[in-house]
Structure formats: structure tokens, C-alpha cells
Design a protein around this motif. Structure first.
Motif, PDB file in Angstrom:
ATOM      1  N   ARG A 172      19.171  43.960  65.426  1.00 28.58           N
ATOM      2  CA  ARG A 172      20.064  44.975  64.874  1.00 28.58           C
ATOM      3  C   ARG A 172      20.668  44.511  63.557  1.00 28.58           C
ATOM      4  NH1 ARG A 172      23.482  46.961  70.235  1.00 28.58           N
ATOM      5  NH2 ARG A 172      21.684  47.657  71.455  1.00 28.58           N
ATOM      6  N   ARG A 173      21.067  43.260  63.520  1.00 32.83           N
ATOM      7  CA  ARG A 173      21.626  42.718  62.282  1.00 32.83           C
ATOM      8  C   ARG A 173      20.571  42.644  61.179  1.00 32.83           C
ATOM      9  NH1 ARG A 173      26.550  39.451  63.067  1.00 32.83           N
ATOM     10  NH2 ARG A 173      27.293  39.782  65.207  1.00 32.83           N
ATOM     11  N   LEU A 174      19.349  42.351  61.568  1.00 35.28           N
ATOM     12  CA  LEU A 174      18.261  42.375  60.587  1.00 35.28           C
ATOM     13  C   LEU A 174      18.072  43.774  60.022  1.00 35.28           C
ATOM     14  CD1 LEU A 174      15.841  40.876  59.237  1.00 35.28           C
ATOM     15  CD2 LEU A 174      14.477  41.598  61.203  1.00 35.28           C
ATOM     16  N   ALA A 175      18.163  44.787  60.880  1.00 34.30           N
ATOM     17  CA  ALA A 175      18.030  46.174  60.418  1.00 34.30           C
ATOM     18  C   ALA A 175      19.152  46.536  59.455  1.00 34.30           C
ATOM     19  CB  ALA A 175      18.021  47.119  61.615  1.00 34.30           C
ATOM     20  N   GLU A 176      20.379  46.090  59.729  1.00 31.51           N
ATOM     21  CA  GLU A 176      21.482  46.395  58.826  1.00 31.51           C
ATOM     22  C   GLU A 176      21.331  45.668  57.496  1.00 31.51           C
ATOM     23  OE1 GLU A 176      26.358  45.992  58.588  1.00 31.51           O
ATOM     24  OE2 GLU A 176      25.349  46.241  60.518  1.00 31.51           O
ATOM     25  N   GLY A 177      20.893  44.401  57.541  1.00 26.32           N
ATOM     26  CA  GLY A 177      20.660  43.688  56.292  1.00 26.32           C
ATOM     27  C   GLY A 177      19.587  44.336  55.448  1.00 26.32           C
ATOM     28  N   TYR A 178      18.535  44.832  56.098  1.00 29.46           N
ATOM     29  CA  TYR A 178      17.471  45.513  55.356  1.00 29.46           C
ATOM     30  C   TYR A 178      17.970  46.832  54.780  1.00 29.46           C
ATOM     31  CZ  TYR A 178      12.867  47.450  54.325  1.00 29.46           C
ATOM     32  OH  TYR A 178      11.783  47.991  53.693  1.00 29.46           O
ATOM     33  N   TRP A 179      18.820  47.534  55.522  1.00 26.58           N
ATOM     34  CA  TRP A 179      19.379  48.792  55.022  1.00 26.58           C
ATOM     35  C   TRP A 179      20.272  48.545  53.801  1.00 26.58           C
ATOM     36  CZ3 TRP A 179      24.350  50.680  54.457  1.00 26.58           C
ATOM     37  CH2 TRP A 179      24.466  52.050  54.193  1.00 26.58           C
ATOM     38  N   LEU A 180      21.064  47.489  53.857  1.00 30.65           N
ATOM     39  CA  LEU A 180      21.918  47.164  52.707  1.00 30.65           C
ATOM     40  C   LEU A 180      21.088  46.827  51.473  1.00 30.65           C
ATOM     41  CD1 LEU A 180      24.672  44.987  54.448  1.00 30.65           C
ATOM     42  CD2 LEU A 180      24.946  47.291  53.514  1.00 30.65           C
ATOM     43  N   LYS A 181      20.013  46.072  51.687  1.00 31.82           N
ATOM     44  CA  LYS A 181      19.161  45.716  50.554  1.00 31.82           C
ATOM     45  C   LYS A 181      18.459  46.939  49.990  1.00 31.82           C
ATOM     46  CE  LYS A 181      15.616  42.426  49.138  1.00 31.82           C
ATOM     47  NZ  LYS A 181      14.673  41.362  49.576  1.00 31.82           N
ATOM     48  N   MET A 241      27.119  40.986  58.609  1.00 29.32           N
ATOM     49  CA  MET A 241      26.328  41.135  59.833  1.00 29.32           C
ATOM     50  C   MET A 241      25.072  40.283  59.796  1.00 29.32           C
ATOM     51  SD  MET A 241      27.642  43.142  62.161  1.00 29.32           S
ATOM     52  CE  MET A 241      26.264  43.820  63.081  1.00 29.32           C
ATOM     53  N   TYR A 242      24.344  40.335  58.692  1.00 26.81           N
ATOM     54  CA  TYR A 242      23.087  39.600  58.600  1.00 26.81           C
ATOM     55  C   TYR A 242      23.337  38.193  58.090  1.00 26.81           C
ATOM     56  CZ  TYR A 242      18.337  38.385  57.296  1.00 26.81           C
ATOM     57  OH  TYR A 242      17.130  37.734  57.189  1.00 26.81           O
ATOM     58  N   HIS A 243      22.714  37.206  58.743  1.00 27.90           N
ATOM     59  CA  HIS A 243      22.916  35.805  58.380  1.00 27.90           C
ATOM     60  C   HIS A 243      21.596  35.030  58.385  1.00 27.90           C
ATOM     61  CE1 HIS A 243      27.253  36.389  58.692  1.00 27.90           C
ATOM     62  NE2 HIS A 243      27.032  36.998  59.848  1.00 27.90           N
ATOM     63  N   GLY A 244      20.520  35.706  58.056  1.00 22.94           N
ATOM     64  CA  GLY A 244      19.224  35.060  57.999  1.00 22.94           C
ATOM     65  C   GLY A 244      18.729  34.915  56.576  1.00 22.94           C
ATOM     66  N   SER A 245      17.497  34.475  56.451  1.00 20.68           N
ATOM     67  CA  SER A 245      16.900  34.276  55.133  1.00 20.68           C
ATOM     68  C   SER A 245      16.588  35.618  54.484  1.00 20.68           C
ATOM     69  CB  SER A 245      15.611  33.451  55.274  1.00 20.68           C
ATOM     70  OG  SER A 245      14.923  33.405  54.046  1.00 20.68           O
ATOM     71  N   PRO A 246      16.775  35.744  53.171  1.00 24.59           N
ATOM     72  CA  PRO A 246      16.426  36.999  52.502  1.00 24.59           C
ATOM     73  C   PRO A 246      14.933  37.285  52.520  1.00 24.59           C
ATOM     74  CG  PRO A 246      17.012  35.310  50.900  1.00 24.59           C
ATOM     75  CD  PRO A 246      17.350  34.762  52.237  1.00 24.59           C
ATOM     76  N   LEU A 259      10.004  41.147  57.806  1.00 22.65           N
ATOM     77  CA  LEU A 259      10.263  41.840  59.064  1.00 22.65           C
ATOM     78  C   LEU A 259      11.127  43.084  58.900  1.00 22.65           C
ATOM     79  CD1 LEU A 259      10.993  38.758  61.364  1.00 22.65           C
ATOM     80  CD2 LEU A 259       8.830  39.933  60.994  1.00 22.65           C
ATOM     81  N   GLY A 260      11.736  43.246  57.736  1.00 24.76           N
ATOM     82  CA  GLY A 260      12.592  44.411  57.534  1.00 24.76           C
ATOM     83  C   GLY A 260      11.884  45.739  57.737  1.00 24.76           C
ATOM     84  N   PRO A 261      10.673  45.928  57.195  1.00 26.27           N
ATOM     85  CA  PRO A 261       9.977  47.211  57.408  1.00 26.27           C
ATOM     86  C   PRO A 261       9.711  47.531  58.869  1.00 26.27           C
ATOM     87  CG  PRO A 261       8.992  46.024  55.574  1.00 26.27           C
ATOM     88  CD  PRO A 261       9.979  45.088  56.218  1.00 26.27           C
TER      89      PRO A 261
END
Length: 376
Positions: A50-59, A70-75, A81-83
């Protein structure tokens, strides 16, 4: 008889492979009923899809992926994996629906795959890498073979284990440094308009070290830092993190001749003391136990550990449900299962190291004993 002995391990291996595949299919077939993606034992602030999905949405919205805290992984993972977190609705190609209920086990499985490949390709804890590259795979100490050679004068020098070599270590360090610089450059380019590489370090490694998110998990740090006074917070952060460093050197000195087992011990300790652990961490080091089935055959508390892990896996969801959803329990109930889980991991590490040292001691007794007569 020899043919049967050779076929038996292969047959049992394929039984376990088929059983694991069936179990995996069961988990995939019942994702909504099991609801694993929202379980704190599976999904953590670092592995949550879920946090990955939010980080991808922000980007995708031209904002920093770390802006929402929310997101704390590698860009780079956002590009890879964002798509997968997005699907287009039929008839509305421009509308994106983000799968906030995606599987947390998918993300944890990929993380464990990378760690397993790292152990296989010698890219794990650096001290373990030095011994693995310099001495080779797990083997009894070289001095045992030398003692046997001096007593029986049977082994040739060419058959003795090779000595320590720095050449593969220097080769590995060069390529590791090269790839690290390459990855950091890519991360810097990806975050060029969002604060650069410093923003990534602050939101990933800084987030892990400072334990900012106190969401309940199967670890012990969230409860401890929720109760400790802010005045002592930095002190205990240093204590917990430095505690891991103090374990690395003594274990490396004692188990330098068994780098693969040393990697197993390191992984178990790190999964026990990390800020945001999950059951995927336990699945990783428990899966590595198969490497040492002969050496650890004399462990005294194997059945106790099996029952303990099984009991915690059943009680942890129950205590969480009583605390969060039914309101008939409190945080102490859930934290008690986390304490038991930590104690089980401590017993496993202590008993594993003790069994391995006893195994080496038996080998030492065999090599230093009187040689048997060739006729007998």
C-alpha cells in the motif's frame, strides 16, 4: 542399497517442493479471506504494498515519493514495481485505480529472494563475505586436516583445504563499489527534482534507524519506544543499534571457518533486532536451516522451538484481533506474543551456535585421536 540411498534425498526434496507450491497456491486463492496484506505480521512500513502504491502515486503526480511520510523504499523500486499497483478501468483509459489492497506477501517474497540470491552469490554481510570468498564454503578448520595429515601421513598437500586468499575479496569489493555507485547515481537522477540522494537516505535508512513509525508489529522496538520518555529516546536508539555491532566481530572470529552458517546467524539476529520485522524474515533464516541439517542434528530444544513458533503464529493474530477489533484486550497481550517470539529466536541462535561448535569439537576429537589400523 547405494542407489536407494541416492534416490531417497531427491524424492524427499521434491515432496517438500510440491507441498510448498500447493501451500503457496492456497494463499493466492484465498487472498480476501486471509487478508494477509493488512496483517502486521506480514506487512510492515518497509514492505507494505500500500505504501508503495502511495509513493508511486505521489511520483506520478510530480511530487516527491517521500512527501507523504508513507513510502520508505528505494526510488528505483517505484519504477520497477510501481506499475503493478495500478490498473486501468475499461472505458476510461485515463483513469487509474491504485490497488491499495495488494498482497504484502508479494513484496516480502521479492525481498527474501534478493537476500537469498545475495547469500548464494556471496553478497551478504561483509565479514561473512570475506570468509566465504577467502576460505570457501563451510568446512572444518584447516588445522584439523593438518593434524590428521601429521598423524596418518595419508593426505597429500594438494588435498588439504586452500589457505586464505585476498584476491577474490578485492575483486568482489571492486565490483560491489562499482555497482553501489551506479545504483546511487540512478537514485540521484530519479530524485533530482525532489531533494536528491540525501532525501532518499533520510527517508529510508534514517527512518529505519530512528524508528519513527510505531505501528504494531511482531518486533519489540515499537512497544518499547512507545513507552520510553523522549528524553531517553536517543540513548536507547544507540543501545539497540550498537548491540548488533558488538555481536558481529565475536561471531566472525569463532565461526570464521563456517561462513554460510555465519550468514544464517547474522540473518537471524538482524531479523530479531530490526526495527520493522515480519514473518518473512523468519521464513528466510528458517529456510536456510536445511543447509546444516547434519551439523544441527544434536540441538536439544528442536521440538520446543517448533511448538513455540507454531504457537506464536496462532496466538499473534488472535491477540491482535482482541486488541484492535474486539476491544477486549490491550497492547500488552499482543506485545507478550512478540516477547515470546523474540525469546524463541534467541534460543534458536544460541542452540544453533552451540550445536555447531559441538559438531566441530567432535571432529576435532576424531582427528586428534589415535589412528585406526588400516587392516581393521
Amino acid at each position: 542399497m547405494e542407489k536407494l540411498k541416492k534416490k531417497t534425498p531427491s524424492f524427499s526434496f521434491w515432496i517438500w517442493v510440491i507441498a510448498s507450491i500447493i501451500f503457496r497456491l492456497i494463499l493466492i486463492y484465498f487472498p480476501k479471506n486471509l487478508n494477509l496484506s493488512s496483517r502486521p505480521e506480514v506487512s510492515t512500513p518497509l514492505t507494505s504494498f500500500r505504501r508503495l502504491a502511495e509513493g508511486y502515486w505521489l511520483k506520478q503526480s510530480s511530487m516527491s515519493p517521500y512527501a507523504g511520510s508513507m513510502y520508505h523504499g528505494s526510488p528505483l523500486l517505484l519504477s520497477l514495481l510501481g506499475p503493478l499497483t495500478v490498473k486501468r478501468i475499461e472505458g476510461q483509459p485515463d483513469h487509474l485505480l491504485y490497488r491499495t489492497n495488494s498482497l504484502g506477501r508479494f513484496w516480502m517474497g521479492h525481498c527474501n529472494s534478493f537476500v537469498s540470491l545475495s547469500c548464494y552469490s556471496d553478497h551478504s554481510v561483509f565479514s561473512q563475505v570475506i570468509f566465504l570468498l577467502g576460505c570457501g564454503p563451510d568446512a572444518p578448520p584447516r588445522k584439523l586436516f593438518l593434524q590428521r595429515h601429521q598423524q596418518e601421513e595419508v593426505l597429500n598437500q594438494s588435498k588439504l583445504p586452500l589457505g586464505f586468499s585476498w584476491r577474490p575479496i578485492i575483486h568482489f569489493a571492486f565490483w560491489a563499489l562499482l555497482w553501489s555507485v551506479y545504483v546511487l547515481v540512478l537514485c540521484g537522477i530519479s530524485l533530482k527534482q525532489f531533494g536528491g540522494i540525501w532525501e532518499m537516505f533520510k527517508s529510508t535508512y534514517g527512518f529505519i534507524l530512528t524508528v519513527e513509525d510505531l505501528s504494531p508489529n511482531i518486533g519489540v522496538l515499537w512497544y518499547f519506544f512507545a513507552e520510553v520518555f523522549d528524553f531517553f529516546r536517543n540513548f536507547f536508539l544507540i543501545v539497540f543499534h550498537v548491540n548488533i555491532i558488538f555481536m558481529i566481530l565475536p561471531l566472525a572470529i569463532r565461526l570464521c571457518h563456517r561462513p554460510c552458517f555465519l550468514a544464517f546467524v547474522y540473518i537471524a539476529i538482524f531479523s530479531m533486532l530490526k526495527s520493522y520485522p515480519s514473518v518473512g524474515d523468519s521464513a528466510l533464516y528458517l529456510g536456510l536451516l536445511g543447509w546444516f541439517v547434519n551439523e544441527l542434528a544434536d540441538m536439544q530444544f528442536s521440538f520446543f522451538l517448533f511448538c513455540g513458533y507454531f504457537g506464536v503464529s496462532l496466538l499473534s493474530p488472535v491477540m491482535h484481533n482482541l486488541w484492535i477489533w474486539r476491544g477486549t484486550g490491550n497492547a500488552n497481550f499482543y506485545f507478550a506474543t512478540a516477547m515470546v517470539y523474540a525469546c524463541l529466536q534467541i534460543i534458536l541462535v544460541v542452540e544453533g551456535v552451540s550445536a555447531m561448535l559441538n559438531h566441530d569439537r567432535k571432529l576435532r576429537n576424531l582427528t586428534t585421536g589415535k589412528p585406526r589400523d588400516a587392516k581393521s
